[in-house]
Design a protein around this motif. Structure first.
Motif, PDB file in Angstrom:
ATOM      1  N   ASP A 307       0.841  -1.203   0.000  1.00 30.36           N
ATOM      2  CA  ASP A 307       0.000   0.000   0.000  1.00 30.36           C
ATOM      3  C   ASP A 307       0.875   1.252   0.000  1.00 30.36           C
ATOM      4  O   ASP A 307       1.837   1.346   0.761  1.00 30.36           O
ATOM      5  N   HIS A 308       0.544   2.189  -0.834  1.00 32.93           N
ATOM      6  CA  HIS A 308       1.215   3.497  -0.874  1.00 32.93           C
ATOM      7  C   HIS A 308       2.731   3.391  -0.947  1.00 32.93           C
ATOM      8  O   HIS A 308       3.447   4.114  -0.272  1.00 32.93           O
ATOM      9  N   ASN A 313       9.159   5.702  -1.616  1.00 35.18           N
ATOM     10  CA  ASN A 313      10.154   6.211  -2.555  1.00 35.18           C
ATOM     11  C   ASN A 313      10.288   7.724  -2.453  1.00 35.18           C
ATOM     12  O   ASN A 313      11.393   8.264  -2.452  1.00 35.18           O
ATOM     13  N   ASP A 314       9.161   8.394  -2.365  1.00 33.49           N
ATOM     14  CA  ASP A 314       9.193   9.848  -2.311  1.00 33.49           C
ATOM     15  C   ASP A 314       9.869  10.336  -1.048  1.00 33.49           C
ATOM     16  O   ASP A 314      10.674  11.268  -1.071  1.00 33.49           O
ATOM     17  N   ALA A 319      16.797   4.570  -3.560  1.00 36.53           N
ATOM     18  CA  ALA A 319      17.725   3.560  -3.057  1.00 36.53           C
ATOM     19  C   ALA A 319      17.139   2.901  -1.814  1.00 36.53           C
ATOM     20  O   ALA A 319      17.151   1.672  -1.672  1.00 36.53           O
ATOM     21  N   ALA A 320      16.590   3.720  -0.931  1.00 37.80           N
ATOM     22  CA  ALA A 320      15.974   3.165   0.274  1.00 37.80           C
ATOM     23  C   ALA A 320      14.741   2.354  -0.106  1.00 37.80           C
ATOM     24  O   ALA A 320      14.473   1.301   0.479  1.00 37.80           O
ATOM     25  N   GLY A 321      14.024   2.842  -1.103  1.00 38.83           N
ATOM     26  CA  GLY A 321      12.855   2.105  -1.581  1.00 38.83           C
ATOM     27  C   GLY A 321      13.249   0.710  -2.053  1.00 38.83           C
ATOM     28  O   GLY A 321      12.584  -0.276  -1.740  1.00 38.83           O
ATOM     29  N   ASP A 322      14.366   0.642  -2.789  1.00 37.76           N
ATOM     30  CA  ASP A 322      14.855  -0.661  -3.254  1.00 37.76           C
ATOM     31  C   ASP A 322      15.195  -1.566  -2.082  1.00 37.76           C
ATOM     32  O   ASP A 322      14.916  -2.760  -2.092  1.00 37.76           O
TER      33      ASP A 322
END
Ligand code: C2E
Ligand code: CA
Ligand code: CA
Length: 714
Positions: A307-308, A313-314, A319-322
């Motif tokens: 969810d969201h 990422n934003d 990189a942290a999202g990955d």
């Protein structure tokens, strides 16, 4: 090179000067180049210093005798294959024996028959050369075999003997029990069990019927390493047609196979998380579905979406999202592996059942679902797994997921349909709140069926001209005259009547039909313009709504101008309305596209302006001719407040940048007057006219652009 050398270089060794003289005389006469040595020591020295093709060597010499010289020469790499012709005493059996043992190639009795000597030398030289040639080619062969990691071998039937090249031994183990390997059974013991039947039958067919074969199989080396090999073998027959031997080559192709497997792995797995990708998932699922079908079993596709995730990422960066995705992937993998599935299935299958199929979307193939409850338990577990807090860059993040589940064979009977059903269920789960799972059910099924049906109908509608264009006037509110028109698409549905774009544009977008629809609209508008022109009506500028996928097509400018050119319409008569969202994505490329459309002659309008409202100052970078103030701001424009302020600043901005400003959705006289007073005369809305079918719009054109207003001209 002179004649002497062409005959070959002979080293003549004898302590007897007379014999040396006579021998060298006859050898030179026969065309050989002769060097002389009068003792063993000198012979060895000369051999070390020069190249010879043959040595004529006296046995009996003081000091180092001929046997010793011969032995020394043979110890040299260079002298290994050098022909040595020994001069021995007459019929001296013992010295002949000694001569051979010390490495001589041939002997000749003393006293020497000179004619015989030259013949023997010539013969010796020729065979020496032949041996050397064989040597060379064997070395080349061995080298080639080493490079190719290939060994050659043969099995002689009559002698029941196995022989093979050095490379064969090197590759497949020097300690090979060759005797053991030579029998079929002994050899088969080292072949990978699953390949044994194949190898045995190939070899049997070769030995019995002489049938050649080419196979690959796995074999275990004596050191325990498993190698993949390619083997090719054929039979050799004698003149009577009997098989006398079989010969073959065996190549170690393990590295090639490994590389191939690596490539396959890469192409079948997601690079970021290492999970199976969509393709592999589809393959595995197809196999499992087939298995379930045969066993009258059941399995389920669990479609999971974070969810969201975009906000992760934003907020934290890609990189942290990955990193988050990797952690979640690992959790999913282990929570599926730890499941009861593993007990039921070999590890390979269970491990491959989690896949990442898109950015933050994962699927899990759940096997052996006995009741829907089984899949629900797993879905619950997955939801909990995702919801465990994560720490990224010292920040704690808590995420949730939504899950849709579709069960085979209840919900669908192919992988594709099952995946689609799971996705449908996911949408339903998402709609009912975060961290929820939903099963695909009949209702969704029905909705999906209706949608699919509509999709097909829409496809047909585009092809069979069920679409219609209506035209809504744009009016100059100051003079009351027509200033243009917006073409708006309708669908004349055979059963459901006239449908508005709200009922099928979103569907067209989802089904990938929006570009085709846009092409139809542009062509239809151009056709209409031509017909009006042919009817002698005043020319009018028509605005066309260009959807993002159309705008993003390669060569959009060329394509659009080609479409209208077919009806003989120039781009100057067309305004393209674009949406604001296009400006946000990849501005540079958007500007290039906008310019190319403008260079063709199209005017460009920014539709629904203000709804995005993020980029007012940004706006001047884009080559636009017109801004359309969104209806939302027009509605409340007379009440003052925020909406009015926005409308007014859009008008102001448009003037500053030299753009025309159009107000849309003008429904009341008050709105029209207010806008007119604030320098926005071009207006569009129900106050003036709804979108009209072509014949009614033609009537306005025919009346010379004068519109009949409800309350007279404003
Ligand atoms: P839009 O581009 O903003 O088009 C204006 C919409 O507002 C039209 O709805 C029009 O009928 C409606 N409208 C006009 N005046 C008034 C008014 O005074 N009050 C109110 N309440 N509404 C008014 P329509 O025709 O239903 O189109 C809806 C949307 O569908 C359009 O919004 C446009 O985004 C899309 N659309 C229509 N035709 C096409 C087309 O040919 N291609 C593409 N890609 N999209 C289209
Ligand atoms: Ca529009
Ligand atoms: Ca609009």
């Amino acid at each position: 090179m002179d004649d002497d050398q062409r005959g070959g270089r002979v080293l003549l060794v004898d302590d007897d000067a007379m014999i040396r003289m006579l021998a060298s005389e006859s050898l030179r006469h026969a065309g050989f180049a002769v060097s002389e040595a009068d003792c063993g020591e000198q012979a060895v020295r000369l051999f070390d210093a020069q190249e010879f093709d043959l040595i004529v060597l006296d046995v009996m010499m003081p000091g180092v005798d001929g046997y010793q010289v011969s032995r020394r020469i043979r110890q040299h790499e260079r002298g290994q294959w050098l022909p040595i012709l020994m001069l021995t005493g007459l019929n001296d059996g013992e010295s002949i024996e000694l001569a051979y043992r010390s490495g001589a190639t041939d002997f000749i009795n003393k006293p020497v028959n000179w004619l015989l000597l030259t013949q023997r030398v010539r013969y010796g030289m020729r065979s020496g050369q032949a041996i050397q040639a064989v040597q060379h080619s064997q070395q080349r062969l061995a080298h080639a075999q080493r490079l190719a990691r290939m060994g050659s071998w043969e099995w002689s039937v009559a002698e029941a003997r196995f022989a093979c090249s050095d490379e064969m031994l090197r590759l497949f183990g020097g300690d090979w029990q060759l005797a053991g390997a030579a029998t079929l059974d002994g050899f088969l013991a080292s072949v990978r069990e699953s390949d044994r039947a194949l190898v045995a039958s190939a070899r049997r067919a070769l030995l019995i019927d002489g049938q050649p074969y080419q196979i690959t199989y796995g074999m275990q080396r004596p050191d325990g390493k498993l190698r993949e090999v390619y083997e090719q073998a054929q039979a050799v027959r004698d003149t009577a047609g009997r098989i006398v031997r079989v010969e073959g080559i065996t190549q170690d192709i393990s590295e090639r196979i490994e590389a191939q497997q690596r490539i396959e792995h890469l192409s079948m797995h997601d690079g970021l998380t290492g999970l199976a990708n969509r393709q592999l998932f589809a393959q595995v699922a197809a196999v499992e579905l087939e298995r379930a079908r045969r066993n009258h079993g059941s399995c389920a596709i669990v479609h999971l979406d974070i969810d969201h995730f975009k906000s992760v990422n934003d907020a934290l960066g890609n990189a942290a999202g990955d990193q988050v995705l990797c952690t979640l992937a690992e959790r999913l993998r282990s929570s599926v592996r730890g499941a009861d599935l593993l007990a039921l299935n070999p590890s390979m299958r269970a491990a491959e059942t989690v896949a990442r199929i898109d950015g933050d979307a994962f699927t899990v193939l759940v096997l052996e679902v006995r009741a829907a409850g089984d899949a629900a338990i797993i879905a619950e577990r997955l939801l909990q797994t995702i919801a465990r807090p994560l720490s990224i860059d010292d920040r704690e993040v808590v995420l949730t997921a939504s899950i849709g589940i579709a069960v085979f064979p209840r919900d669908a009977d192919s992988v594709e349909a099952l995946a689609r059903a799971a996705e449908q269920a996911l949408y339903a789960a998402r709609a009912s709140g975060p961290a929820t799972y939903r099963f695909f059910d009949e209702e969704m099924n029905a909705a999906a069926r209706v949608k699919l049906h509509l999709e097909n109908e829409l496809r047909r509608a585009i092809a069979q001209d069920e679409l219609r264009l209506h035209f809504q006037p744009k009016v100059d509110a100051a003079s009351g005259r027509l200033s243009g028109a917006e073409a708006l698409v309708r669908w004349q549905h055979p059963r459901r009547g006239l449908l508005g774009p709200g009922e099928f544009i979103p569907l067209a977008e989802e089904a990938g039909l929006i570009v085709a629809l846009g092409d139809w609209v542009l062509a239809a508008a151009a056709r209409q313009l031509r017909q009006w022109a042919e009817a002698g009506l005043a020319p009018v500028r028509v605005s066309i709504n260009l959807a993002s996928p159309s705008f993003l097509e390669e060569q959009v400018a060329e394509k659009c101008s080609a479409i209208i050119a077919q009806e003989g319409i120039a781009p100057e008569q067309v305004v393209l309305e674009l949406t604001e969202s296009l400006l946000v994505v990849d501005a540079e490329r958007t500007i290039v596209r906008l310019n190319s459309l403008r260079e063709k002659g199209f005017a460009l309008s920014l539709d629904d302006f203000g709804t995005g409202f993020s980029s007012l100052s940004y706006l001047k970078r884009f080559p636009l001719d017109e801004l359309k103030i969104d209806r939302a701001f027009v509605t409340d424009v007379t009440r003052g407040g925020k909406d009015a302020a926005i409308a007014l600043s859009i008008i102001e901005l448009g003037h500053q940048f030299g753009m025309r400003v159009v107000a849309e959705g003008v429904e009341t006289r008050a709105q029209a007057d207010f806008l007119l007073a604030n320098r926005c005369p071009i207006q569009q809305g129900f106050l003036f006219s709804p979108p009209l079918p072509p014949d009614r719009f033609a009537a306005i054109l025919g009346s010379d652009g004068g519109l009949a207003f409800p309350d007279g001209p404003p």
